[in-house]
Scaffold this motif. Structure first.
Motif, PDB file in Angstrom:
ATOM      1  N   SER A 195      -5.085   3.437  -7.735  1.00 41.73           N
ATOM      2  CA  SER A 195      -4.938   4.734  -7.062  1.00 41.73           C
ATOM      3  C   SER A 195      -4.673   5.830  -8.084  1.00 41.73           C
ATOM      4  N   VAL A 252     -16.380   1.534   3.939  1.00 36.16           N
ATOM      5  CA  VAL A 252     -15.343   2.560   4.059  1.00 36.16           C
ATOM      6  C   VAL A 252     -15.530   3.615   2.982  1.00 36.16           C
ATOM      7  N   ALA A 253     -15.803   3.161   1.761  1.00 34.71           N
ATOM      8  CA  ALA A 253     -15.975   4.108   0.662  1.00 34.71           C
ATOM      9  C   ALA A 253     -17.139   5.046   0.953  1.00 34.71           C
ATOM     10  N   ILE A 294     -10.012   9.490  -1.326  1.00 33.52           N
ATOM     11  CA  ILE A 294      -9.734   8.377  -0.416  1.00 33.52           C
ATOM     12  C   ILE A 294     -10.735   7.241  -0.583  1.00 33.52           C
ATOM     13  N   ALA A 295     -11.987   7.581  -0.883  1.00 32.54           N
ATOM     14  CA  ALA A 295     -12.991   6.524  -1.018  1.00 32.54           C
ATOM     15  C   ALA A 295     -12.608   5.576  -2.142  1.00 32.54           C
ATOM     16  N   ILE A 310       0.827  -1.215   0.000  1.00 38.27           N
ATOM     17  CA  ILE A 310       0.000   0.000   0.000  1.00 38.27           C
ATOM     18  C   ILE A 310       0.861   1.264   0.000  1.00 38.27           C
ATOM     19  N   THR A 365      -9.436   3.535  -1.334  1.00 41.93           N
ATOM     20  CA  THR A 365      -9.700   2.425  -0.414  1.00 41.93           C
ATOM     21  C   THR A 365     -10.351   1.258  -1.148  1.00 41.93           C
ATOM     22  N   THR A 366     -11.335   1.563  -1.974  1.00 40.88           N
ATOM     23  CA  THR A 366     -11.980   0.496  -2.719  1.00 40.88           C
ATOM     24  C   THR A 366     -10.952  -0.248  -3.563  1.00 40.88           C
ATOM     25  N   PHE A 410     -16.140   7.574   3.688  1.00 39.65           N
ATOM     26  CA  PHE A 410     -15.183   8.610   3.302  1.00 39.65           C
ATOM     27  C   PHE A 410     -15.672   9.493   2.167  1.00 39.65           C
ATOM     28  N   ALA A 424     -14.937  -2.698   2.257  1.00 39.04           N
ATOM     29  CA  ALA A 424     -14.516  -1.675   1.296  1.00 39.04           C
ATOM     30  C   ALA A 424     -15.672  -0.747   0.973  1.00 39.04           C
ATOM     31  N   ILE A 439      -7.753  -0.552  -3.106  1.00 38.35           N
ATOM     32  CA  ILE A 439      -6.849  -1.343  -2.279  1.00 38.35           C
ATOM     33  C   ILE A 439      -7.537  -2.624  -1.813  1.00 38.35           C
ATOM     34  N   MET A 440      -8.793  -2.503  -1.381  1.00 35.64           N
ATOM     35  CA  MET A 440      -9.524  -3.691  -0.930  1.00 35.64           C
ATOM     36  C   MET A 440      -9.656  -4.698  -2.072  1.00 35.64           C
TER      37      MET A 440
END
Ligand SMILES: Nc1ncnc2c1ncn2[C@@H]1O[C@H](COP(=O)(O)OP(=O)(O)O)[C@@H](O)[C@H]1O
Ligand SMILES: [Mg+2]
Lengths: 366, 259
Positions: A235, A356-357, A270-271, A160, A274-275, A360, A353, A277-278
């Motif tokens: 990203s 979190v999305a 960031i949302a 990450i 994060t998605t 955020f 994910a 990365i998950m």
């Protein structure tokens, strides 16, 4: 201004004028009736054919031919009643829906299979025991769950920061040759077969720790090699979606570039990051080949990434299936239950994910 | 608070493309200066050289001098970040930060720079800036709601509040009303009238009436043809530009007989 000519309410019109905008229209249930008829016809054909042969009735074939029959029929009926444009619309709708259903069949079939076979051993023992000293029935996958979580987690911790910073470099700083070179290498990395990543990690650790060492950390490095390009790519997409206007607004307030990135660009994206990365974690958590090579497998618990072999769920599934003992059903049941566990873990990750999305995501509305 | 701007022989480039050529201009403190001219003649480009926002675009560069109270912005050791703290900017499209509330947007210049500020100071600054931007009464009950939930005109005034919260000397506005309805436009024009008591204001506008209503001096830019650089054609008191311009092109443009 006052309205003097209000339109009359048209409740009691004696002779309705033909609206020139109307066109013929199939009644709402018509497509379903046509679908039913198509399947009935196909079922009848299969029935007649079944009388000749001695094989059992082919339900799947009947349904498939019925669906295929539906596509030209709906087009034909629509053409007769509704005209060319709507007929085309119906045809394409039927094709698209058909493709969707076709794509869902393997998914549903797989889910049902894994659940039915997996539930046989989906019990408390399974999640509280390792395979140490177990032959035949019993035993569990706790050691493999721990191994999977440890190795995937470590891979995430490695990839990450590297992936995120690379994508920040590419979007915010990278110009010219170097950026193009990195993008090219990331593309190449995306295409690395996973077994090559495993061999790479195995070879790397063999150089330092002597040939034949298999450790959890080697598995984690193999997974990180697979994960980094995915993190970079996703990203990067998300950072590029941040409007330049926001960066300029920040610069215009006298905010330096690095603070703009940390406090405006990253929070805005960031949302999505994060998605991404998950999803990249979900992608590597099911890897088998690289872990088999780099981390090996073991029957016992191993909490230490740096010492000794480490099992993981996919490798567990593979070894249970490949080296069946006696009775074989016990081994197969364990394999299915472990597969089910893995699917559940991935689903849980995807769920997290999404949460979190949502948490955020930039908030709009009053 | 406000400062005098002098521009000397400024050439502005995008890579090899010369976008604006040979501008010489002096802007008095506490005045409103309007830039007018056809689209693509380099008004925005030139405006962005006044706070070194131009160089944010890859390959963009500038030749010449821009002096603010005698200090050349383009001296080699000048830190563009410090320049931008003195010369604020409001953009054509309202761009509040979507992740921040109204209050956080106003405080963005402070918060994003990691400066500490006590809660009461922060509240005072928010109130003062929003009052300054004529927005306080409309949003005082919902300071913690997202800034992107406001109407376009309110968002633009929020951006103005955000710009004045860092206490700049000069405020640059690039067509701040082009995305707004006439009532919001009037609100912003009134605001410019008030702001000019404290700040030096430079505004790009496509609207002649607006230029004549709000500005003291007007600069007319023009372009000879596509691919050619834009030039400053005439720079004079607004009344002169609109009633008695000395250049034929200016007269044609302000009277609508352009092209
Ligand atoms: N980011 C950019 N990169 C390259 N050329 C640009 C860029 N922005 C503007 N230009 C060019 O610079 C010239 C002036 O543009 P601009 O300053 O936006 O005009 P105006 O604001 O007067 O409408 C135009 O020819 C435009 O194509
Ligand atoms: Mg412009």
């Amino acid at each position: 201004m006052t309205m003097t000519t209000k339109p009359e309410p048209t409740t009691s019109v004696a002779t309705p004028i033909q609206n020139s905008l109307t066109a013929g229209r199939l009644p709402t249930p018509a497509p379903w009736l046509i679908l039913g008829a198509a399947i009935a016809v196909s079922a009848a054909i299969f029935g007649v054919m079944g009388l000749a042969g001695e094989a059992g009735y082919n339900w799947g074939g009947a349904l498939l031919v019925g669906a295929l029959l539906y596509i030209p029929s709906i087009w034909l009926f629509s053409m007769l009643v509704e005209g060319r444009r709507r007929a085309m619309d119906r045809l394409v709708t039927a094709l698209v829906t058909g493709a969707f259903v076709l794509a869902m069949i393997p998914l549903i079939s797989l889910t049902i299979t894994v659940i039915t076979f997996g539930l046989n051993r989906f019990d408390a023992d399974f999640f509280t025991m390792s395979m140490r000293n177990v032959t035949g029935e019993g035993g569990g996958v706790l050691h493999a769950i721990v191994g999977t979580l440890l190795m995937t987690g470590t891979a995430a911790i490695i990839s990450i920061p590297i992936g995120l910073m690379t994508s920040i470099y590419l979007v915010e700083y990278g110009r010219g040759q170097l950026a193009r070179g990195i993008t090219f290498l990331v593309d190449v990395m995306t295409g690395i077969p996973s077994i090559v990543a495993g061999l790479f990690a195995y070879a790397l650790f063999s150089i330092f720790l002597g040939p034949g060492t298999r450790t959890g950390i080697a598995g984690a490095v193999a997974l990180a090699v697979l994960m980094i390009p995915v993190v970079v790519r996703s990203s990067e997409e998300m950072l590029r979606l941040v409007p330049n206007e926001l960066r300029e607004a920040s610069y215009a307030l006298g905010v330096p570039k690095w603070l703009t990135i940390v406090k405006v660009v990253l929070p805005t994206s960031i949302a999505g990051i994060t998605t991404g990365i998950m999803l990249s974690i979900a992608r590597v958590i099911g890897e088998t080949a690289p872990l088999l090579i780099a981390a090996g497998f073991t029957q016992s618990m191993n909490w230490n990434l740096f010492d000794g072999r480490m099992s993981s769920l996919p490798v567990f599934v593979y070894t249970q299936y490949a080296n069946q003992g006696n009775p074989p059903e016990a081994y197969l049941d364990r394999a299915w239950a472990a597969a089910l566990t893995l699917i559940l873990i991935v689903m849980a990750l995807n769920l997290i994910a999404r949460l979190v999305a949502r948490f955020f995501a930039p908030k709009f509305g009053r | 608070m406000s400062k005098r701007i002098e521009v000397r022989d400024l050439n502005v480039y995008y890579g090899k493309f010369l976008a604006v050529e040979g501008v010489n201009l002096e802007i008095e403190p506490r005045s409103v200066t309007a830039f007018i001219g056809p689209s693509g003649c380099g008004k925005s480009t030139f405006l962005r050289t006044l706070n070194r926002m131009h160089e944010v675009i890859p390959g963009a560069r500038v030749e010449g001098e821009v002096l603010i109270d005698g200090n050349n912005l383009y001296d080699p050791d000048v830190d563009p970040v410090l320049v931008r703290r003195q010369v604020g900017m409001v953009f054509q499209r309202p761009n509040p930060f979507p992740t921040m509330s109204i209050k956080e947007n106003v405080l963005a210049g402070v918060k994003l720079n990691n400066k500490r500020i006590s809660k009461s100071d922060a509240d005072d600054l928010v109130e003062k800036s929003l009052l300054g931007a004529n927005l306080w009464n409309e949003v005082k009950d919902r300071l913690d709601r997202p800034g992107s939930g406001l109407s376009g005109g309110q968002q633009q005034r929020l951006c103005i509040a955000r710009a004045i919260a860092v206490a700049p000397e000069v405020i640059l506005m690039d067509e701040p009303c082009s995305a707004l309805d006439p009532i919001s436009t009037l609100a912003i024009e009134d605001l410019i009238e008030e702001l000019k008591l404290q700040y030096t204001i430079v505004i790009v506008t496509h609207n002649m009436q607006q230029a004549s209503r709000v500005s003291d001096k007007t600069a007319f830019f023009n372009i000879a043809g596509t691919g050619k650089p834009g030039n400053l054609i005439e720079y004079a008191d607004t009344t002169t530009i609109f009633s008695n311009p000395s250049v034929k092109a200016t007269e044609d443009y302000v009277s609508g007989r352009f092209g």
